[in-house]
Design a protein around this motif. Structure first.
Motif, PDB file in Angstrom:
ATOM      1  N   GLY A  11      41.006  62.422  90.895  1.00  0.00           N
ATOM      2  CA  GLY A  11      41.027  62.081  89.473  1.00  0.00           C
ATOM      3  C   GLY A  11      42.267  61.338  89.053  1.00  0.00           C
ATOM      4  O   GLY A  11      42.227  60.476  88.182  1.00  0.00           O
ATOM      5  N   GLU A  12      43.382  61.654  89.627  1.00  0.00           N
ATOM      6  CA  GLU A  12      44.620  61.003  89.205  1.00  0.00           C
ATOM      7  C   GLU A  12      44.584  59.496  89.505  1.00  0.00           C
ATOM      8  O   GLU A  12      44.870  58.680  88.618  1.00  0.00           O
ATOM      9  CB  GLU A  12      45.809  61.668  89.938  1.00  0.00           C
ATOM     10  N   PRO A  13      44.247  59.169  90.717  1.00  0.00           N
ATOM     11  CA  PRO A  13      44.179  57.725  90.952  1.00  0.00           C
ATOM     12  C   PRO A  13      43.097  57.057  90.135  1.00  0.00           C
ATOM     13  O   PRO A  13      43.250  55.920  89.692  1.00  0.00           O
ATOM     14  CB  PRO A  13      43.847  57.602  92.450  1.00  0.00           C
ATOM     15  N   LEU A  14      42.001  57.802  89.928  1.00  0.00           N
ATOM     16  CA  LEU A  14      40.925  57.209  89.121  1.00  0.00           C
ATOM     17  C   LEU A  14      41.368  56.986  87.698  1.00  0.00           C
ATOM     18  O   LEU A  14      41.083  55.961  87.086  1.00  0.00           O
ATOM     19  CB  LEU A  14      39.695  58.125  89.192  1.00  0.00           C
ATOM     20  N   LYS A  15      42.087  57.967  87.196  1.00  0.00           N
ATOM     21  CA  LYS A  15      42.618  57.803  85.839  1.00  0.00           C
ATOM     22  C   LYS A  15      43.560  56.623  85.773  1.00  0.00           C
ATOM     23  O   LYS A  15      43.547  55.836  84.815  1.00  0.00           O
ATOM     24  CB  LYS A  15      43.337  59.099  85.411  1.00  0.00           C
ATOM     25  N   ASP A  16      44.372  56.548  86.812  1.00  0.00           N
ATOM     26  CA  ASP A  16      45.308  55.420  86.816  1.00  0.00           C
ATOM     27  C   ASP A  16      44.553  54.094  86.871  1.00  0.00           C
ATOM     28  O   ASP A  16      44.901  53.120  86.192  1.00  0.00           O
ATOM     29  CB  ASP A  16      46.242  55.523  88.035  1.00  0.00           C
ATOM     30  N   SER A  17      43.489  54.099  87.679  1.00  0.00           N
ATOM     31  CA  SER A  17      42.696  52.864  87.786  1.00  0.00           C
ATOM     32  C   SER A  17      42.013  52.541  86.472  1.00  0.00           C
ATOM     33  O   SER A  17      41.951  51.390  86.044  1.00  0.00           O
ATOM     34  CB  SER A  17      41.642  53.004  88.903  1.00  0.00           C
ATOM     35  N   LEU A  18      41.455  53.606  85.856  1.00  0.00           N
ATOM     36  CA  LEU A  18      40.790  53.381  84.559  1.00  0.00           C
ATOM     37  C   LEU A  18      41.790  52.920  83.518  1.00  0.00           C
ATOM     38  O   LEU A  18      41.499  52.014  82.707  1.00  0.00           O
ATOM     39  CB  LEU A  18      40.095  54.666  84.108  1.00  0.00           C
ATOM     40  N   SER A  19      42.951  53.549  83.542  1.00  0.00           N
ATOM     41  CA  SER A  19      43.970  53.149  82.559  1.00  0.00           C
ATOM     42  C   SER A  19      44.374  51.704  82.794  1.00  0.00           C
ATOM     43  O   SER A  19      44.504  50.908  81.858  1.00  0.00           O
ATOM     44  CB  SER A  19      45.184  54.074  82.709  1.00  0.00           C
ATOM     45  N   LYS A  20      44.544  51.383  84.063  1.00  0.00           N
ATOM     46  CA  LYS A  20      44.899  49.988  84.376  1.00  0.00           C
ATOM     47  C   LYS A  20      43.775  49.059  84.014  1.00  0.00           C
ATOM     48  O   LYS A  20      43.987  47.941  83.497  1.00  0.00           O
ATOM     49  CB  LYS A  20      45.208  49.883  85.870  1.00  0.00           C
ATOM     50  N   PHE A  21      42.527  49.530  84.244  1.00  0.00           N
ATOM     51  CA  PHE A  21      41.373  48.703  83.893  1.00  0.00           C
ATOM     52  C   PHE A  21      41.305  48.485  82.403  1.00  0.00           C
ATOM     53  O   PHE A  21      41.026  47.374  81.939  1.00  0.00           O
ATOM     54  CB  PHE A  21      40.094  49.389  84.416  1.00  0.00           C
ATOM     55  N   ILE A  23      43.781  48.639  80.380  1.00  0.00           N
ATOM     56  CA  ILE A  23      44.873  47.726  79.987  1.00  0.00           C
ATOM     57  C   ILE A  23      44.496  46.284  80.299  1.00  0.00           C
ATOM     58  O   ILE A  23      44.669  45.364  79.488  1.00  0.00           O
ATOM     59  CB  ILE A  23      46.173  48.118  80.713  1.00  0.00           C
ATOM     60  N   ASP A  24      43.953  46.123  81.532  1.00  0.00           N
ATOM     61  CA  ASP A  24      43.533  44.774  81.912  1.00  0.00           C
ATOM     62  C   ASP A  24      42.423  44.276  81.004  1.00  0.00           C
ATOM     63  O   ASP A  24      42.386  43.081  80.649  1.00  0.00           O
ATOM     64  CB  ASP A  24      43.046  44.769  83.375  1.00  0.00           C
ATOM     65  N   ASN A  25      41.540  45.203  80.624  1.00  0.00           N
ATOM     66  CA  ASN A  25      40.427  44.821  79.746  1.00  0.00           C
ATOM     67  C   ASN A  25      40.942  44.386  78.379  1.00  0.00           C
ATOM     68  O   ASN A  25      40.476  43.388  77.821  1.00  0.00           O
ATOM     69  CB  ASN A  25      39.459  45.986  79.626  1.00  0.00           C
ATOM     70  N   ARG A  26      41.923  45.138  77.876  1.00  0.00           N
ATOM     71  CA  ARG A  26      42.490  44.745  76.578  1.00  0.00           C
ATOM     72  C   ARG A  26      43.182  43.382  76.681  1.00  0.00           C
ATOM     73  O   ARG A  26      43.099  42.534  75.794  1.00  0.00           O
ATOM     74  CB  ARG A  26      43.480  45.829  76.107  1.00  0.00           C
ATOM     75  N   ILE A  27      43.884  43.258  77.829  1.00  0.00           N
ATOM     76  CA  ILE A  27      44.564  41.970  78.016  1.00  0.00           C
ATOM     77  C   ILE A  27      43.535  40.842  78.061  1.00  0.00           C
ATOM     78  O   ILE A  27      43.697  39.795  77.429  1.00  0.00           O
ATOM     79  CB  ILE A  27      45.397  42.001  79.308  1.00  0.00           C
ATOM     80  N   HIS A  28      42.449  41.104  78.842  1.00  0.00           N
ATOM     81  CA  HIS A  28      41.391  40.098  78.912  1.00  0.00           C
ATOM     82  C   HIS A  28      40.759  39.852  77.563  1.00  0.00           C
ATOM     83  O   HIS A  28      40.449  38.701  77.213  1.00  0.00           O
ATOM     84  CB  HIS A  28      40.326  40.533  79.931  1.00  0.00           C
ATOM     85  N   GLN A  29      40.570  40.926  76.791  1.00  0.00           N
ATOM     86  CA  GLN A  29      39.978  40.768  75.457  1.00  0.00           C
ATOM     87  C   GLN A  29      40.903  39.946  74.549  1.00  0.00           C
ATOM     88  O   GLN A  29      40.445  39.079  73.793  1.00  0.00           O
ATOM     89  CB  GLN A  29      39.705  42.147  74.851  1.00  0.00           C
ATOM     90  N   GLU A  30      42.214  40.294  74.676  1.00  0.00           N
ATOM     91  CA  GLU A  30      43.168  39.534  73.860  1.00  0.00           C
ATOM     92  C   GLU A  30      43.176  38.067  74.286  1.00  0.00           C
ATOM     93  O   GLU A  30      43.211  37.174  73.452  1.00  0.00           O
ATOM     94  CB  GLU A  30      44.571  40.133  74.015  1.00  0.00           C
ATOM     95  N   GLU A  31      43.159  37.868  75.628  1.00  0.00           N
ATOM     96  CA  GLU A  31      43.121  36.488  76.115  1.00  0.00           C
ATOM     97  C   GLU A  31      41.839  35.803  75.684  1.00  0.00           C
ATOM     98  O   GLU A  31      41.855  34.614  75.301  1.00  0.00           O
ATOM     99  CB  GLU A  31      43.238  36.479  77.652  1.00  0.00           C
ATOM    100  N   ALA A  32      40.735  36.563  75.747  1.00  0.00           N
ATOM    101  CA  ALA A  32      39.459  35.992  75.329  1.00  0.00           C
ATOM    102  C   ALA A  32      39.496  35.666  73.852  1.00  0.00           C
ATOM    103  O   ALA A  32      38.981  34.629  73.412  1.00  0.00           O
ATOM    104  CB  ALA A  32      38.323  36.953  75.636  1.00  0.00           C
ATOM    105  N   SER A  33      40.096  36.568  73.058  1.00  0.00           N
ATOM    106  CA  SER A  33      40.215  36.313  71.620  1.00  0.00           C
ATOM    107  C   SER A  33      41.059  35.067  71.373  1.00  0.00           C
ATOM    108  O   SER A  33      40.744  34.216  70.532  1.00  0.00           O
ATOM    109  CB  SER A  33      40.837  37.531  70.937  1.00  0.00           C
ATOM    110  N   THR A  34      42.157  35.003  72.154  1.00  0.00           N
ATOM    111  CA  THR A  34      43.018  33.823  72.018  1.00  0.00           C
ATOM    112  C   THR A  34      42.271  32.566  72.415  1.00  0.00           C
ATOM    113  O   THR A  34      42.356  31.527  71.748  1.00  0.00           O
ATOM    114  CB  THR A  34      44.259  33.984  72.896  1.00  0.00           C
TER     115      THR A  34
END
Length: 211
Positions: A11-21, A23-34
């Motif tokens: 679970g810990e690595p999965l959480k880390d992966s999900l959290s990173k995902f 974060i990456d998703n938000r970044i992608h969304q922000e980039e997509a918005s931009t």
């Protein structure tokens, strides 16, 4: 224990992966918005550019139509000018011929004038010579007139002397003829001497009074 802790280990690595995902998703969304914002801005710019292009094209088309109109008018004006030039040339041809004739006449007149001026100069020179000759002849005539007057005076004197001599000769002849008649009368007293005279002359063998 390992199995019990497996969910936690996984679970810990999965959480880390999900959290990173996430974060990456938000970044992608922000980039997509931009990117969407930039795409919208680009669309707006393209729309405005299209409007500007359309405006410029309309202006260019209007100007082109105006140029075509001006070109047509210029062609008409040029055609009219060409016709005027043709008409003017047709009028200039006889005028040029007339000018050429006038120039020839002018040259002929100048040549004639030069001849007349030369002739006038020659006549003036000749007139000067004639005047000089006339003055010379007039002087000679005056001198001749004076000499003639002197000769006439001398001739008058000579004539007077001749008349005197003729009168004296006639007196001597008459006197001598009378003496001769006296001598004939003395020698021939019976001879009729009345028809003898110093003024008679013999014509056709007869004694006739002198005419």
């Amino acid at each position: 224990m390992v199995v019990e802790n497996l969910p936690q280990v996984v679970g810990e690595p999965l959480k880390d992966s999900l959290s990173k995902f996430e974060i990456d998703n938000r970044i992608h969304q922000e980039e997509a918005s931009t990117v969407r914002a930039e795409a919208d801005k680009l669309k707006y710019d393209m729309l405005m550019q299209g409007i500007e292009v359309s405006r410029v094209e309309n202006a260019l088309n209007d100007e082109l139509r105006s140029l075509h109109k001006d070109k047509a008018e210029l062609r008409q004006k040029l055609h009219a000018k060409l016709q005027d030039a043709v008409e003017l040339e047709s009028k200039l041809v006889p005028m040029r011929a007339k000018i050429a004739k006038l120039e020839e006449a002018q040259k002929a007149g100048e040549a004639k004038m030069a001849k007349l001026e030369k002739k006038s100069t020659e006549r003036e020179t000749l007139l000067g010579q004639v005047k000089a000759d006339r003055d010379k002849k007039s002087k000679e005539l005056s001198e001749t007139t004076a000499e003639l007057s002197q000769v006439r005076e001398e001739n008058s004197g000579f004539k007077k002397k001749i008349d005197e001599l003729e009168l004296e000769a006639a007196q001597v002849l008459t006197s001598g003829f009378g003496v001769a008649l006296e001598q004939f009368a003395c020698e021939f007293p019976n001879l009729n001497l009345s028809k003898f005279s110093g003024y008679n002359e013999v014509v056709d063998g007869k004694i006739m009074p002198s005419t």
